[in-house]
Design a protein around this motif. Sequence first.
Motif, PDB file in Angstrom:
ATOM      1  N   SER A   1       0.959  -1.193  -0.053  1.00 36.38           N
ATOM      2  CA  SER A   1      -0.146   0.197  -0.207  1.00 36.38           C
ATOM      3  C   SER A   1       0.801   1.339   0.061  1.00 36.38           C
ATOM      4  CB  SER A   1      -0.944  -0.055   1.175  1.00 36.38           C
ATOM      5  OG  SER A   1      -0.062   0.184   2.275  1.00 36.38           O
ATOM      6  N   PHE A   2       0.265   2.241  -0.130  1.00 28.89           N
ATOM      7  CA  PHE A   2       0.972   3.571  -0.233  1.00 28.89           C
ATOM      8  C   PHE A   2       0.131   4.636   0.478  1.00 28.89           C
ATOM      9  CE2 PHE A   2       3.157   7.630  -1.132  1.00 28.89           C
ATOM     10  CZ  PHE A   2       4.373   7.230  -1.506  1.00 28.89           C
ATOM     11  N   PRO A   3       0.731   5.389   1.542  1.00 26.39           N
ATOM     12  CA  PRO A   3       1.789   4.917   2.330  1.00 26.39           C
ATOM     13  C   PRO A   3       1.883   3.503   2.967  1.00 26.39           C
ATOM     14  CG  PRO A   3       0.983   6.776   3.444  1.00 26.39           C
ATOM     15  CD  PRO A   3      -0.177   6.283   2.375  1.00 26.39           C
ATOM     16  N   SER A   4       3.006   3.046   3.111  1.00 28.52           N
ATOM     17  CA  SER A   4       3.145   1.484   3.559  1.00 28.52           C
ATOM     18  C   SER A   4       2.436   1.284   4.878  1.00 28.52           C
ATOM     19  CB  SER A   4       4.637   1.045   3.746  1.00 28.52           C
ATOM     20  OG  SER A   4       5.219   1.735   4.490  1.00 28.52           O
ATOM     21  N   THR A   5       2.285   2.334   5.453  1.00 26.41           N
ATOM     22  CA  THR A   5       1.362   1.989   6.818  1.00 26.41           C
ATOM     23  C   THR A   5       0.305   3.226   7.187  1.00 26.41           C
ATOM     24  OG1 THR A   5       3.272   3.322   8.213  1.00 26.41           O
ATOM     25  CG2 THR A   5       2.924   0.813   8.035  1.00 26.41           C
ATOM     26  N   ALA A   6      -0.791   2.970   7.374  1.00 22.14           N
ATOM     27  CA  ALA A   6      -1.693   3.963   7.478  1.00 22.14           C
ATOM     28  C   ALA A   6      -1.529   4.939   8.574  1.00 22.14           C
ATOM     29  CB  ALA A   6      -3.216   3.300   7.541  1.00 22.14           C
ATOM     30  N   LYS A   7      -1.022   4.599   9.577  1.00 25.93           N
ATOM     31  CA  LYS A   7      -0.471   5.383  10.715  1.00 25.93           C
ATOM     32  C   LYS A   7       0.398   6.612  10.441  1.00 25.93           C
ATOM     33  CE  LYS A   7       2.889   1.949  12.169  1.00 25.93           C
ATOM     34  NZ  LYS A   7       3.160   0.998  13.173  1.00 25.93           N
ATOM     35  N   GLN A   8       0.856   6.526   9.183  1.00 26.18           N
ATOM     36  CA  GLN A   8       1.997   7.602   8.950  1.00 26.18           C
ATOM     37  C   GLN A   8       0.997   8.734   8.781  1.00 26.18           C
ATOM     38  OE1 GLN A   8       5.068   6.891   6.158  1.00 26.18           O
ATOM     39  NE2 GLN A   8       4.556   5.001   6.208  1.00 26.18           N
ATOM     40  N   ARG A   9      -0.179   8.635   8.261  1.00 23.77           N
ATOM     41  CA  ARG A   9      -1.286   9.927   8.094  1.00 23.77           C
ATOM     42  C   ARG A   9      -1.594  10.426   9.210  1.00 23.77           C
ATOM     43  NH1 ARG A   9      -3.776  10.062   3.005  1.00 23.77           N
ATOM     44  NH2 ARG A   9      -3.262   8.088   1.616  1.00 23.77           N
ATOM     45  N   ASP A  10      -1.368   9.904  10.539  1.00 24.37           N
ATOM     46  CA  ASP A  10      -1.767  10.433  11.589  1.00 24.37           C
ATOM     47  C   ASP A  10      -0.942  11.808  11.766  1.00 24.37           C
ATOM     48  OD1 ASP A  10      -3.757   8.253  12.182  1.00 24.37           O
ATOM     49  OD2 ASP A  10      -2.300   7.468  13.393  1.00 24.37           O
ATOM     50  N   LEU A  11       0.191  11.610  11.672  1.00 21.51           N
ATOM     51  CA  LEU A  11       1.381  12.693  11.559  1.00 21.51           C
ATOM     52  C   LEU A  11       1.033  13.821  10.403  1.00 21.51           C
ATOM     53  CD1 LEU A  11       3.422  14.485  13.013  1.00 21.51           C
ATOM     54  CD2 LEU A  11       5.010  12.951  12.000  1.00 21.51           C
ATOM     55  N   SER A  12       0.682  13.340   9.214  1.00 24.30           N
ATOM     56  CA  SER A  12       0.594  14.191   8.142  1.00 24.30           C
ATOM     57  C   SER A  12      -0.589  14.989   8.452  1.00 24.30           C
ATOM     58  CB  SER A  12       0.582  13.193   6.832  1.00 24.30           C
ATOM     59  OG  SER A  12       1.671  12.534   6.716  1.00 24.30           O
ATOM     60  N   ASN A  13      -1.556  14.210   8.657  1.00 19.94           N
ATOM     61  CA  ASN A  13      -2.755  15.075   9.270  1.00 19.94           C
ATOM     62  C   ASN A  13      -2.710  16.225  10.356  1.00 19.94           C
ATOM     63  OD1 ASN A  13      -4.226  13.524   7.096  1.00 19.94           O
ATOM     64  ND2 ASN A  13      -4.823  12.236   8.507  1.00 19.94           N
ATOM     65  N   LEU A  14      -2.058  15.906  11.062  1.00 20.28           N
ATOM     66  CA  LEU A  14      -1.747  16.798  12.330  1.00 20.28           C
ATOM     67  C   LEU A  14      -1.079  17.905  11.871  1.00 20.28           C
ATOM     68  CD1 LEU A  14      -1.704  17.846  15.103  1.00 20.28           C
ATOM     69  CD2 LEU A  14       0.534  16.188  15.721  1.00 20.28           C
ATOM     70  N   LEU A  15       0.153  17.606  11.210  1.00 19.85           N
ATOM     71  CA  LEU A  15       1.005  18.863  10.521  1.00 19.85           C
ATOM     72  C   LEU A  15       0.343  19.679   9.553  1.00 19.85           C
ATOM     73  CD1 LEU A  15       4.194  16.687   9.495  1.00 19.85           C
ATOM     74  CD2 LEU A  15       4.102  18.052  11.382  1.00 19.85           C
ATOM     75  N   ALA A  16      -0.769  19.121   8.633  1.00 16.57           N
ATOM     76  CA  ALA A  16      -1.311  19.866   7.960  1.00 16.57           C
ATOM     77  C   ALA A  16      -2.115  20.918   8.629  1.00 16.57           C
ATOM     78  CB  ALA A  16      -2.294  19.079   6.899  1.00 16.57           C
ATOM     79  N   VAL A  17      -2.923  20.289   9.940  1.00 20.56           N
ATOM     80  CA  VAL A  17      -3.709  21.134  10.577  1.00 20.56           C
ATOM     81  C   VAL A  17      -2.909  22.266  11.337  1.00 20.56           C
ATOM     82  CG1 VAL A  17      -5.043  21.016  12.794  1.00 20.56           C
ATOM     83  CG2 VAL A  17      -5.505  19.523  11.093  1.00 20.56           C
ATOM     84  N   GLU A  18      -1.679  21.936  11.972  1.00 22.37           N
ATOM     85  CA  GLU A  18      -0.881  22.820  12.379  1.00 22.37           C
ATOM     86  C   GLU A  18      -0.509  24.050  11.559  1.00 22.37           C
ATOM     87  OE1 GLU A  18       2.092  21.001  14.697  1.00 22.37           O
ATOM     88  OE2 GLU A  18       0.910  20.326  16.122  1.00 22.37           O
ATOM     89  N   LEU A  19      -0.083  23.724  10.144  1.00 24.63           N
ATOM     90  CA  LEU A  19       0.204  24.903   9.223  1.00 24.63           C
ATOM     91  C   LEU A  19      -0.805  25.456   9.179  1.00 24.63           C
ATOM     92  CD1 LEU A  19       2.108  22.291   6.978  1.00 24.63           C
ATOM     93  CD2 LEU A  19       3.309  24.265   8.102  1.00 24.63           C
ATOM     94  N   LEU A  20      -2.146  25.188   8.940  1.00 20.92           N
ATOM     95  CA  LEU A  20      -3.329  25.860   8.754  1.00 20.92           C
ATOM     96  C   LEU A  20      -3.453  26.996   9.895  1.00 20.92           C
ATOM     97  CD1 LEU A  20      -5.862  23.320   7.424  1.00 20.92           C
ATOM     98  CD2 LEU A  20      -4.984  25.248   6.045  1.00 20.92           C
TER      99      LEU A  20
END
Length: 412
Positions: A25-44
């Motif tokens: 799969s891509f990303p290889s683990t879904a849990k990587q999105r947990d940090l990606s989603n947080l970073l996007a929120v913090e950037l906003l």
Amino acid sequence: MKTSVLDRFLRYVQIDTQSDPGSESFPSTAKQRDLSNLLAVELLEIGISDAHVDEHGYVYATIPSNSNKTQIPVICFCSHVDTSPDVSGANVKPVIHKNWDGSDIALPDDHTQVLRIGELHDLDQQIGNDIITASGKTLLGADNKAGVAEIMAAAEYLVNHPEIRHGDIKILFTPDEEVGRGTEKVDLAKLGADYGYTVDGEAVGTLENETFSADSVRITISGVSTHPGYGLGKLENAVKIAADILAKLPKDTLSPETTSDKEGFIHPVQVEGIQEKVTISFIIRDFTTAGLHEKEAFLKGILDEVLKQYPNSTADFKVQEQYRNMKEVLDKYPQIIENAEEAMQRAGLDPVCRSIRGGTDGSRLSFMGLPCPNIFAGEHAFHSKLEWVSVQDMEKAVEVIVNLARVWEEKA
């Protein structure tokens, strides 16, 4: 309210983002999105209005230019959100060793894990600094959450200090760098940057403009299988053929454990199979493409020599390009390195430009059209329970990122 690079780092490392080399799969683990989603929120929340996570888990964001100049190159800062599959990244408990006095640091959850001067590179430069480690059961995740936290802190600083003139600044956070797929689905047209910097390096003040070139080799051996009780003159065991190939690799050269500096190697990383069929996976490393080809030819020669002893067996020898030495691209754009060195000097550092016995997302990005050296993030002892970073080195990296934005604007 300003969030310090330390606060960000402590928060990010407690999010498990370990990637998985066996996943399709891509990303290889879904849990990587947990940090990606947080970073996007913090950037906003910082005020960067276009920050978002795309369908592949990449974070894109733009700090718009605040300069009257119209010909400023667009610069990207990039780090990866995933941590190594080599050591657990779950339930990380960061520990701060304040004003470290140079004595041994035994990690609290496993006292056999000890940081000692003389055993860990650059640790002797940190006396008086605040060292961050994990607790002894996991890696820390400074590779590369130190870089993520530094870019985030620098972005907040630039947004809150409009007196610092800069052109368009792009932010890119990637998944799956640790499993070699960090740039697989990046959209460089959407990113829209001219040059980039990965923030994924080691000692403070270092700038890496040269990496290994890398290939993988997969040897698939097809032996002759039969009942072992009646194998006389018939059985050609693929497991033994694989063992013969591995036994012929040099013992005193051409391996990671016997090479350093600009020396490359042939490294077996996986063997699997049964008596009928066995696959051996290798990684091949050198600083030149010609050196890669020499090592691949050497390995193919070993295979051919071994197969002469097994006349009814065959083997497939498959080479896959992984990445190439970024220096081949970066030498065409000397201003990228010159500006990074000036940014470090303005931060009171003596920049050291060096090679890395590995690769980064910047290796691939450079050959994809985004020239991209690697600047320090302060991370050390990667992929291990002894991983560490200092608060002061992370703060210095934030300063260098901010300086880089300024230098590119001034020189435009």
